[in-house]
Write an enzyme that holds these catalytic residues in place. Sequence first.
Site, PDB file in Angstrom:
ATOM      1  N   GLY A 191       0.841  -1.203   0.000  1.00 53.27           N
ATOM      2  CA  GLY A 191       0.000   0.000   0.000  1.00 53.27           C
ATOM      3  C   GLY A 191       0.871   1.246   0.000  1.00 53.27           C
ATOM      4  O   GLY A 191       0.527   2.261   0.604  1.00 53.27           O
TER       5      GLY A 191
ATOM      6  N   GLY B 262      -0.614   4.706  -0.997  1.00 55.41           N
ATOM      7  CA  GLY B 262      -1.785   5.213  -0.272  1.00 55.41           C
ATOM      8  C   GLY B 262      -1.449   6.381   0.642  1.00 55.41           C
ATOM      9  O   GLY B 262      -0.331   6.896   0.644  1.00 55.41           O
ATOM     10  N   GLN B 263      -2.424   6.763   1.462  1.00 54.31           N
ATOM     11  CA  GLN B 263      -2.290   7.961   2.303  1.00 54.31           C
ATOM     12  C   GLN B 263      -1.081   7.891   3.234  1.00 54.31           C
ATOM     13  O   GLN B 263      -0.273   8.805   3.295  1.00 54.31           O
ATOM     14  CB  GLN B 263      -3.569   8.152   3.136  1.00 54.31           C
ATOM     15  CG  GLN B 263      -3.605   9.468   3.899  1.00 54.31           C
ATOM     16  CD  GLN B 263      -4.443   9.398   5.170  1.00 54.31           C
ATOM     17  OE1 GLN B 263      -5.003   8.353   5.509  1.00 54.31           O
ATOM     18  NE2 GLN B 263      -4.537  10.503   5.861  1.00 54.31           N
TER      19      GLN B 263
ATOM     20  N   ILE C  94      -0.413  -2.012  -6.179  1.00 54.40           N
ATOM     21  CA  ILE C  94      -1.287  -2.778  -7.073  1.00 54.40           C
ATOM     22  C   ILE C  94      -1.287  -2.041  -8.416  1.00 54.40           C
ATOM     23  O   ILE C  94      -1.067  -0.823  -8.442  1.00 54.40           O
ATOM     24  CB  ILE C  94      -2.723  -2.940  -6.508  1.00 54.40           C
ATOM     25  CG1 ILE C  94      -3.304  -1.593  -6.064  1.00 54.40           C
ATOM     26  CG2 ILE C  94      -2.762  -3.948  -5.366  1.00 54.40           C
ATOM     27  CD1 ILE C  94      -4.777  -1.631  -5.706  1.00 54.40           C
TER      28      ILE C  94
ATOM     29  N   TYR D 131     -15.826  -1.349   8.984  1.00 54.61           N
ATOM     30  CA  TYR D 131     -14.444  -0.921   9.210  1.00 54.61           C
ATOM     31  C   TYR D 131     -13.990  -1.365  10.602  1.00 54.61           C
ATOM     32  O   TYR D 131     -12.928  -1.980  10.767  1.00 54.61           O
ATOM     33  CB  TYR D 131     -14.380   0.604   9.102  1.00 54.61           C
ATOM     34  CG  TYR D 131     -13.005   1.207   9.237  1.00 54.61           C
ATOM     35  CD1 TYR D 131     -12.020   0.962   8.283  1.00 54.61           C
ATOM     36  CD2 TYR D 131     -12.700   2.063  10.293  1.00 54.61           C
ATOM     37  CE1 TYR D 131     -10.763   1.549   8.391  1.00 54.61           C
ATOM     38  CE2 TYR D 131     -11.453   2.656  10.401  1.00 54.61           C
ATOM     39  CZ  TYR D 131     -10.492   2.391   9.452  1.00 54.61           C
ATOM     40  OH  TYR D 131      -9.250   2.975   9.560  1.00 54.61           O
TER      41      TYR D 131
ATOM     42  N   LYS E 143     -11.164  -4.015  11.849  1.00 57.84           N
ATOM     43  CA  LYS E 143     -10.032  -3.589  12.686  1.00 57.84           C
ATOM     44  C   LYS E 143      -9.905  -4.450  13.947  1.00 57.84           C
ATOM     45  O   LYS E 143      -8.790  -4.811  14.342  1.00 57.84           O
ATOM     46  CB  LYS E 143     -10.150  -2.101  13.050  1.00 57.84           C
ATOM     47  CG  LYS E 143      -9.924  -1.173  11.865  1.00 57.84           C
ATOM     48  CD  LYS E 143      -8.544  -1.389  11.255  1.00 57.84           C
ATOM     49  CE  LYS E 143      -8.283  -0.558  10.037  1.00 57.84           C
ATOM     50  NZ  LYS E 143      -7.072  -0.956   9.298  1.00 57.84           N
TER      51      LYS E 143
ATOM     52  N   ILE F  49      -5.583  10.824  10.512  1.00 57.19           N
ATOM     53  CA  ILE F  49      -4.226  11.302  10.204  1.00 57.19           C
ATOM     54  C   ILE F  49      -4.307  12.495   9.251  1.00 57.19           C
ATOM     55  O   ILE F  49      -5.015  12.453   8.248  1.00 57.19           O
ATOM     56  CB  ILE F  49      -3.376  10.163   9.625  1.00 57.19           C
ATOM     57  CG1 ILE F  49      -3.185   9.120  10.724  1.00 57.19           C
ATOM     58  CG2 ILE F  49      -2.028  10.670   9.139  1.00 57.19           C
ATOM     59  CD1 ILE F  49      -2.482   7.887  10.280  1.00 57.19           C
TER      60      ILE F  49
HETATM   61  C1  AKB Z   1     -11.186   6.956   9.007  1.00 56.60           C
HETATM   62  O1  AKB Z   1     -11.714   8.035   9.260  1.00 56.60           O
HETATM   63  O2  AKB Z   1     -11.772   6.008   8.488  1.00 56.60           O
HETATM   64  C2  AKB Z   1      -9.731   6.788   9.394  1.00 56.60           C
HETATM   65  C3  AKB Z   1      -9.579   6.264  10.784  1.00 56.60           C
HETATM   66  C4  AKB Z   1      -9.674   7.153  11.936  1.00 56.60           C
HETATM   67  O3  AKB Z   1      -9.351   5.111  10.960  1.00 56.60           O
HETATM   68  N1  AKB Z   1      -9.059   8.023   9.224  1.00 56.60           N
END
Ligand code: AKB
Length: 320
Positions: free
Chosen positions: A8, A11-12, A35, A142, A146, A172
């Site tokens: 990655g 990415g950011q 990728i 999400y 995690k 971030i």
């Molecule tokens: C998001 O907002 O999805 C991310 C995080 C805080 O995991 N920046």
Amino acid sequence: MKNILVIGSTGQIGSELTLELRKRYGVEHVVAGYIPSAMPQGELQAGPSAIADVTDRQSIEVVARQFKIDTIYNLAALLSVVAESRPAMAWKVGIDGLWNVLEVAREYGCAVFTPSSIGSFGMETPHVKTPQDTIQRPRTMYGVTKVTTELLSDYYFVKYGVDTRAVRFPGIISNVTHPGGGTTDYAVEIFYAAVKGEKFVCPIKAGTYMDMMYMPDAMHAAISLMEADPKRLVHRNAFNIASMSFDPEGVYQAIKKHLPEFEMTYEVDPLKQAIADSWPDCLDDSCARREWDWMPRYDLESMTVDMLEKLRVKLQKKVM
Ligand code: AKB
């Protein structure tokens, strides 16, 4: 860390972390994994790069073998808002992908860093000074990926001795690569609007506090945790880290101090707001401070000064 693979890398986080790792460990020792739809550009092209698709175990294995990789930064993931609209993809990349990375790590003896997030917490979690070990019952895809990331990474450490380590990243903030599809994206977008002289329309309500972090601190955390003495680590997957917590008004006022003309209004996005409401206001990061000397360098004021300065230069160059 002698030979590092960043999955990655375009990415950011990856785009900056790859360059930072190359500064510290030597350009030739850090492979930019990508990728085909997101090829390395600009400075990233100065060092080795290779296709490393988390959904294709063989591609990771080939790179691990060819470059004698001993450390993998696995940054492949979908952010929180996108993950809600593409849950199957979020699982495939975040968890099936992690499984592939961990299997390669087991076979080739690699250490692995796979970040978790403040999104791993949920409504029932204590929201203020959220403890390191506490209730984690997120209701977003999400968050589900995690928490699973944390558990699977710990499992591979306990069961197979794979050296897995992680932090729970806050939102971030960076002046290099834009985030895409996160709940905390507003905290980056507000700076771009301010520097462009535009009015900012905020999708998150005033009074909604979330942890945020400036990119140099986020990179410093990822690298120093991987360099930490394993004997001191009581925890592994994943450490709370924190440097600043603010709501939209807080960052607006911090910017306004330097740009008094700047204006902000609100148009709340219900999905983003619901996600933000379920996340902590601020984490207790004392375990990270105790176990590997975590110490952030930026607060809201120093980050704001640096962001405004860097974005002015960046956006001026674009106009010229
Ligand atoms: C998001 O907002 O999805 C991310 C995080 C805080 O995991 N920046």
